[in-house]
Design an enzyme around this catalytic site. Structure first.
Site, PDB file in Angstrom:
ATOM      1  N   LYS B  65       0.841  -1.208   0.000  1.00 16.81           N
ATOM      2  CA  LYS B  65       0.000   0.000   0.000  1.00 16.81           C
ATOM      3  C   LYS B  65       0.873   1.253   0.000  1.00 16.81           C
ATOM      4  O   LYS B  65       1.874   1.311   0.731  1.00 16.81           O
ATOM      5  CB  LYS B  65      -0.889  -0.035   1.247  1.00 16.81           C
ATOM      6  CG  LYS B  65      -1.909   1.085   1.344  1.00 16.81           C
ATOM      7  CD  LYS B  65      -2.699   0.956   2.652  1.00 16.81           C
ATOM      8  CE  LYS B  65      -3.831   1.971   2.751  1.00 16.81           C
ATOM      9  NZ  LYS B  65      -4.584   1.842   4.019  1.00 16.81           N
ATOM     10  N   SER B 140      -9.315   1.843   3.195  1.00 17.65           N
ATOM     11  CA  SER B 140      -8.444   2.607   2.343  1.00 17.65           C
ATOM     12  C   SER B 140      -7.426   1.760   1.572  1.00 17.65           C
ATOM     13  O   SER B 140      -6.803   2.262   0.650  1.00 17.65           O
ATOM     14  CB  SER B 140      -7.703   3.643   3.185  1.00 17.65           C
ATOM     15  OG  SER B 140      -6.908   3.011   4.162  1.00 17.65           O
ATOM     16  N   SER B 164      -9.665  -0.769   7.222  1.00 16.73           N
ATOM     17  CA  SER B 164      -9.096  -0.461   5.910  1.00 16.73           C
ATOM     18  C   SER B 164      -8.436  -1.633   5.201  1.00 16.73           C
ATOM     19  O   SER B 164      -8.139  -1.541   4.009  1.00 16.73           O
ATOM     20  CB  SER B 164      -8.092   0.695   6.020  1.00 16.73           C
ATOM     21  OG  SER B 164      -8.765   1.938   6.064  1.00 16.73           O
TER      22      SER B 164
END
Lengths: 436, 436
Positions: B65, B140, B164
């Site tokens: 990420k 996210s 997330s």
């Protein structure tokens, strides 16, 4: 009493007489329960006669700050919100005192909800400094300090969130001691700011704080503590505001052998303290502010409302800064056994004063009172204020800090400071009535 | 690879080809470093040829990420504030992956600063759901979920502050796992809300999460975990908003032998979560908001400004409520090994949607996404989302919770759930290009 020369009943009678004679102008007490105290004293004497010795507090009269719950005895938190409130149970610290044989003679004046270091805003009026009743006791445990300073009781209990035991001890010329955070349970003590609240003791000497500390902390009596020659650092900080030069001189002279250590980064801690204390205090009072604001003292209400507006992100940053400060303190307390600095930047200001001059600069009184004590609530380490001298006839306190768990060493050394200093004012003459 | 049938170079080439073929419409990746990945793969193969086996991740392509720092590889946090930012060092979790032989192929799309569960606000555009590119991945860690769901990489790393990792795993039909708070170091991971932030992993199966977890947590490989018959409670909470009845049905069917347990008091936790997350997030971003607000996505900026207005006393009360919830969770996890509940109340909403209907009630999309996952960030306990079925052709995730330190049991049991459920959609067909 162990020698049979004195009884608890005698001691309690003397305390009650002394309160009756001296407390009118001082307002140290909000509640005195003479009947209950005399009953408890007779019971303590009967126990001793039957061979029971509960330890060094057996039969000793003690005053308790009126923010600490006492079963069956009015506990008003200095506030109209709790007018006439009679708790059903003792706070844990009160229960421990009673189990150790102490006699609770009454409750002492607290700044409303302990929310102020000046000690002059309470439902029952300001407590007054025995050295000059026109001056503040300091607060918020102002009544406890005045009661000990005037000789009404040998021992009193207070609470200390930013200096509320040490500040009035310094301004009234007695010893004020807060053990490490968490060392004494706060159950039954009305919260001010839960991550900063400590229960503490006030007495004439550090030696007298020891037995009370052990009882409050639920510890077995300490064996003789070897102090030896502790490494003492006299801290020179950038705490705001500047310290009164005469006060600084007294504290410097009290530690002639200490190593001077510069410790910066203290100035910014005052805002860190304010953010944490204010947010936690408003969390306690938000509903009361919404429901019955008129029951607060106007100054306390103003301060609470301001505290309620502190943003959460500032609290978060303050908590981070506190962690970093704790690390710095731990590192310093690896190198030194004790840290010495002033307790309060100035001698007792007049009652009602809200700003004053320190080293030529006009500063808020609250800042002048709190700036040297509040960092050690952030750190959670033990701290004691001992009388170190006088300026203009008013007492000056020196503050000593140690690592958590080293309270016995701290108290043993603190009494040496007292012995070294010859300028501490002796017990004041009985106050001369109401100030002009 | 251990059998010599496959090389790291082969695997990495396949991953890179798959990214090249599939990622245009999905936008799972913001950065792909093919050259560095191929070089690392050749090195991994050479090591293996020389008899070095770094463990189960040796030669495995991994996506990271873009909120997690990678030395020499752009790390933009999904934000114009960090456009072109190239860290000098790996985050601790990335360093551990590389030391275990994993090959970092690229960085995945993150909601700006990880501040949003929708995954559709990022400097490099929204990540898109491989099951329907007109729909959200969730966020996210949306890019990481899409990359695994589309088969571009077998393993991806994400972060989970309120769900997330688990939310995009559920919406994209993969497994998303967050270990206990603190189990994986967050050093080098851009903070969202420091008391809630977790590093987590996304993979096709819970079994595949195990080796990555052990590497990230710095643990020695686990011995075979005996699952036996864990006591499973299927929680019926009052989490807001109501859960979509079809989603509830899928999750209920996934745990036919679980005991139904009513667990109230979850609804109010959503505000507790919001107060803590918002205050901590604004503490991170306050200076950026003051200095260069124009560099934020407008929605993120709006949400940050709202978060900056949360009062400190509400943060304090939220922290108290969190402590009380932790106690309740601990008590429940004394009685049950695992807690089961939906991961997300609804299947993937359309990209850009900000409210939707759940059980006949109009609710904000963010609430619908976060309400079942965020309590377990407050509690800090391990949580995994596993595919449990589908509704309208879109994946539905079931969530399992355990006590800290019992991650291995959790993962072993999670794969049973997967096996029981026959309705989970298989790997989606390659996406059909841009949605209308």
């Amino acid at each position: 009493m162990r020698a049979g020369v004195l009884s608890a009943a005698d001691l309690v009678d003397r305390a009650l007489e002394s309160i009756a004679a001296l407390d009118g102008p001082l307002n140290a007490f909000v509640t005195v329960d003479a009947e209950a105290a005399r009953l408890a004293a007779r019971r303590a004497d009967a126990e001793r006669a039957a061979g029971v010795d509960r330890g060094p507090l057996h039969g000793i009269p003690v005053a308790v700050k009126d923010i600490i719950e006492t079963a069956g005895m009015t506990t008003e938190m200095g506030s109209a919100h709790f007018a006439g409130h009679v708790p059903g149970q003792d706070a844990t610290c009160v229960r421990r005192l009673r189990e150790a044989g102490a006699i609770i003679v009454g409750k002492t004046t607290t700044h409303e909800f302990a929310y102020g270091p000046t000690g002059d805003r309470s439902r029952n009026g300001p407590s007054r400094n025995p050295h000059d009743p026109a001056r503040m006791t300091g607060g918020s445990s102002g009544g406890s300090a005045a009661a000990v300073a005037a000789g009404m009781v040998p021992l009193a209990i207070g609470t200390d969130t930013g200096g509320s035991v040490r500040i009035p001890a310094a301004l009234c010329g007695v010893v004020g001691f807060k053990p490490a955070y968490g060392a004494v349970p706060v159950h039954g003590v009305f919260p001010l700011a839960s991550s900063l609240d400590h229960v503490g003791v006030l007495a004439g000497t550090a030696e007298d704080c020891g037995p009370a500390f052990r009882v409050l902390a639920g510890q077995v009596p300490a064996s003789a503590t070897q102090v030896g020659s502790p490494r003492v650092a006299r801290l020179v900080t950038d705490a705001p505001p500047l310290v009164d030069p005469s006060v600084a001189g007294v504290v410097e002279a009290a530690f002639p052998d200490a190593e001077e250590v510069t410790f910066p980064g203290v100035a910014e801690l005052y805002q860190v303290y304010a953010a944490i204390q204010g947010s936690e205090a408003y969390a306690v009072h938000a509903d009361r502010v919404a429901r019955s604001p008129h029951l607060f003292d106007p100054e306390v209400l103003d301060r609470l409302r301001h505290a309620g507006g502190i943003p959460g992100w500032r609290y978060v940053r303050a908590a981070e800064a506190r962690e970093s400060f704790r690390g710095r303190v731990a590192a310093l307390l690896d190198r030194y056994d004790l840290l010495a600095l002033p307790t309060v930047a100035v001698p007792a200001p007049p009652i009602g004063a809200r700003d004053l001059e320190v080293g030529g600069v006009r500063v808020p009184v609250r800042d002048a009172l709190l700036s040297f004590t509040s960092p050690w609530n952030l750190a959670g380490v033990p701290a004691v204020s001992v009388p170190a001298g006088a300026v203009g006839g008013l007492p000056v306190g020196a503050q000593l800090i140690c690592a958590a768990g080293r309270e016995e060493t701290l108290l043993a050394y603190a009494d040496r400071v007292r012995a070294v200093s010859s300028r501490a004012p002796s017990r004041p003459a009985p106050p001369r009535g109401e100030p002009r």
